[in-house]
Design a protein around this motif. Structure first.
Motif, PDB file in Angstrom:
ATOM      1  N   THR A  26       0.834  -1.205   0.000  1.00 38.85           N
ATOM      2  CA  THR A  26       0.000   0.000   0.000  1.00 38.85           C
ATOM      3  C   THR A  26       0.864   1.250   0.000  1.00 38.85           C
ATOM      4  O   THR A  26       1.030   1.900  -1.022  1.00 38.85           O
ATOM      5  CB  THR A  26      -0.955  -0.015   1.208  1.00 38.85           C
ATOM      6  N   PRO A  87      -4.239  -5.812   1.179  1.00 37.58           N
ATOM      7  CA  PRO A  87      -4.525  -4.457   1.670  1.00 37.58           C
ATOM      8  C   PRO A  87      -5.840  -4.351   2.437  1.00 37.58           C
ATOM      9  O   PRO A  87      -6.684  -3.515   2.139  1.00 37.58           O
ATOM     10  CB  PRO A  87      -4.557  -3.635   0.391  1.00 37.58           C
ATOM     11  N   SER A 134       1.423   5.024   8.421  1.00 41.80           N
ATOM     12  CA  SER A 134       2.225   5.441   7.275  1.00 41.80           C
ATOM     13  C   SER A 134       3.417   6.268   7.750  1.00 41.80           C
ATOM     14  O   SER A 134       3.364   6.957   8.766  1.00 41.80           O
ATOM     15  CB  SER A 134       1.377   6.251   6.294  1.00 41.80           C
ATOM     16  N   ILE A 170      -2.212   3.445  -2.260  1.00 36.36           N
ATOM     17  CA  ILE A 170      -3.069   4.023  -1.229  1.00 36.36           C
ATOM     18  C   ILE A 170      -3.231   3.004  -0.106  1.00 36.36           C
ATOM     19  O   ILE A 170      -2.948   1.813  -0.290  1.00 36.36           O
ATOM     20  CB  ILE A 170      -4.460   4.447  -1.757  1.00 36.36           C
ATOM     21  N   GLU A 171      -3.720   3.468   1.032  1.00 34.60           N
ATOM     22  CA  GLU A 171      -3.733   2.658   2.236  1.00 34.60           C
ATOM     23  C   GLU A 171      -4.742   1.503   2.154  1.00 34.60           C
ATOM     24  O   GLU A 171      -5.570   1.448   1.260  1.00 34.60           O
ATOM     25  CB  GLU A 171      -4.060   3.536   3.451  1.00 34.60           C
ATOM     26  N   SER A 172      -4.657   0.637   3.149  1.00 36.59           N
ATOM     27  CA  SER A 172      -5.547  -0.525   3.215  1.00 36.59           C
ATOM     28  C   SER A 172      -6.986  -0.114   3.530  1.00 36.59           C
ATOM     29  O   SER A 172      -7.243   0.931   4.116  1.00 36.59           O
ATOM     30  CB  SER A 172      -5.057  -1.499   4.290  1.00 36.59           C
ATOM     31  N   THR A 173      -7.895  -0.941   3.114  1.00 38.79           N
ATOM     32  CA  THR A 173      -9.300  -0.824   3.501  1.00 38.79           C
ATOM     33  C   THR A 173      -9.439  -1.348   4.937  1.00 38.79           C
ATOM     34  O   THR A 173      -8.848  -2.366   5.285  1.00 38.79           O
ATOM     35  CB  THR A 173     -10.177  -1.663   2.559  1.00 38.79           C
ATOM     36  N   ARG A 186     -12.749   2.626   6.658  1.00 41.92           N
ATOM     37  CA  ARG A 186     -11.898   3.429   5.768  1.00 41.92           C
ATOM     38  C   ARG A 186     -11.866   2.764   4.407  1.00 41.92           C
ATOM     39  O   ARG A 186     -11.548   1.589   4.283  1.00 41.92           O
ATOM     40  CB  ARG A 186     -10.459   3.538   6.326  1.00 41.92           C
ATOM     41  N   GLY A 188     -10.222   1.895   0.914  1.00 40.53           N
ATOM     42  CA  GLY A 188      -8.811   1.718   0.612  1.00 40.53           C
ATOM     43  C   GLY A 188      -8.573   0.909  -0.641  1.00 40.53           C
ATOM     44  O   GLY A 188      -9.438   0.822  -1.525  1.00 40.53           O
ATOM     45  N   TYR A 222      -4.144  13.240   4.820  1.00 40.05           N
ATOM     46  CA  TYR A 222      -3.488  12.909   3.553  1.00 40.05           C
ATOM     47  C   TYR A 222      -3.225  14.151   2.686  1.00 40.05           C
ATOM     48  O   TYR A 222      -3.349  14.107   1.462  1.00 40.05           O
ATOM     49  CB  TYR A 222      -4.336  11.920   2.733  1.00 40.05           C
ATOM     50  N   ALA A 305     -11.956   5.054  -3.109  1.00 39.70           N
ATOM     51  CA  ALA A 305     -10.879   5.346  -2.159  1.00 39.70           C
ATOM     52  C   ALA A 305     -10.033   6.532  -2.624  1.00 39.70           C
ATOM     53  O   ALA A 305      -9.589   7.347  -1.814  1.00 39.70           O
ATOM     54  CB  ALA A 305     -10.005   4.113  -1.964  1.00 39.70           C
ATOM     55  N   ARG A 309      -9.529  10.055  -0.530  1.00 41.11           N
ATOM     56  CA  ARG A 309      -8.259  10.712  -0.181  1.00 41.11           C
ATOM     57  C   ARG A 309      -8.252  12.163  -0.649  1.00 41.11           C
ATOM     58  O   ARG A 309      -7.754  13.044   0.055  1.00 41.11           O
ATOM     59  CB  ARG A 309      -7.077   9.956  -0.790  1.00 41.11           C
TER      60      ARG A 309
END
Length: 321
Positions: A26, A87, A134, A170-173, A186, A188, A222, A305, A309
């Motif tokens: 991610t 992720p 992160s 992008i970050e994990s769900t 969230r 993701g 972000y 997602a 962001r």
């Protein structure tokens, strides 16, 4: 250090209370020993992260979950079996072994197994679960390259493992599947549609204005240092004065004399757009523009997602004057 080299030194630093930045699929994470409260406190200090925003605990293997937390709810087990490594971050009850600082005092814990061989090797070599958000200053752009980590955190990190650009970008769900109806906390890199194939309908409830119930859910987050404005797909940005501004486009370059333009995917590929999102914003942020104008992407799949962001990044924007 190269992430594909001997990780014994980095594992020792992690095990003995140091901070190690490492690649995942991610974004890059800032890791500390999750069972060491002092080490976890160093994460909050290095990131200038408020103590009320919980961390994600990372494991080397899905088989490590039950020994750590005990009983695993059926829906949580089903999601872990299908999507780990991957992720997806799952909410479980916080085990006694994990100090409250990691979960910001919550009685729940966010946990995942990253789909990155270097990250899993690091955790396995350290022999402890790893708490990791992160690897960036709180509220700023997430890092998708090792150089982003060095530029953002510098000497606050003991070791940076360079594994090249991250795959998802992008970050994990994050999902809480302990109750009768699973809740996405969230959006993701794992699309909601994929989750629903395994566990049926879910409720999407991202965003928080008070105490976050999961990492990365604050309304403003972000964000680049440069003000970012999100325009409507139906009402594109005006081009007057474009020469001093940057533009983040989905697939087509905008009209006008913009100082800097980043196109996420000329082919309209949302997965590729997600992978480029933070990297493109880092470049626009470094271009010396007065404002970044961003356009949304289609609100489907991982596009949800991406738009999430962008909305968070734009939450602190105010019109000039």
């Amino acid at each position: 250090m190269p992430a594909d080299g001997d990780l014994a030194e980095a594992a020792s630093v992690l095990r003995t209370g140091g901070l190690v930045a490492f690649p995942t699929e991610t974004v890059y994470g800032l890791g500390a020993n999750a069972v060491d409260a002092r080490a976890a406190a160093r994460i909050f200090e290095a990131k200038q992260r408020p103590s009320f925003d919980p961390l994600i605990t990372h494991l080397a293997d899905a088989a490590d979950l039950a020994p750590l937390v005990g009983s695993v709810p059926p829906a949580v087990a089903a999601l872990a079996a299908r999507f780990w490594p991957g992720p997806l971050t799952l909410i479980v009850d916080r085990p006694a072994r994990i100090p409250p600082i990691v979960t910001s005092g919550l009685d729940t814990m966010a946990v995942r197994v990253p789909d990155n061989e270097h990250a899993r090797r690091l955790i396995a070599a350290a022999g402890v679960p790893m708490a990791a958000p992160s690897a960036n200053r709180f509220g700023q752009l997430s890092p998708t390259r090792a150089e982003h980590v060095v530029a953002g955190l510098g000497a606050a990190v003991d070791v940076v493992l360079d594994g090249g650009p991250t795959r998802c970008g992008i970050e994990s769900t994050i999902v809480d599947a302990r109750g009768e109806r699973p809740v996405v906390l969230r959006l993701g890199a794992l699309p909601v549609e994929e989750l629903e194939k395994v566990i049926g309908p879910v409720t999407v409830r991202p965003g928080s204005s008070g105490q976050p119930v999961a990492p990365g859910t604050l309304a403003a987050h972000y964000a680049p240092r440069t003000p970012l404005r999100l325009v409507s797909a139906a009402m594109p940005a005006e081009t007057g004065g474009a020469g001093r501004r940057g533009y983040l486009a989905f697939r087509d370059r905008p009209d006008g004399d913009w100082a800097a333009v980043e196109v996420l995917s000329a082919a309209g590929d949302l997965t590729a757009a997600a992978a480029r999102l933070f990297d493109a914003l880092h470049r626009l942020d470094a271009a010396g523009v007065t404002e970044i104008v961003a356009e949304p992407v289609p609100e489907t799949g991982v596009g949800r997602a991406i738009n999430d962001r962008l909305r968070r990044a734009a939450a602190t924007w105010h019109p000039a004057g």
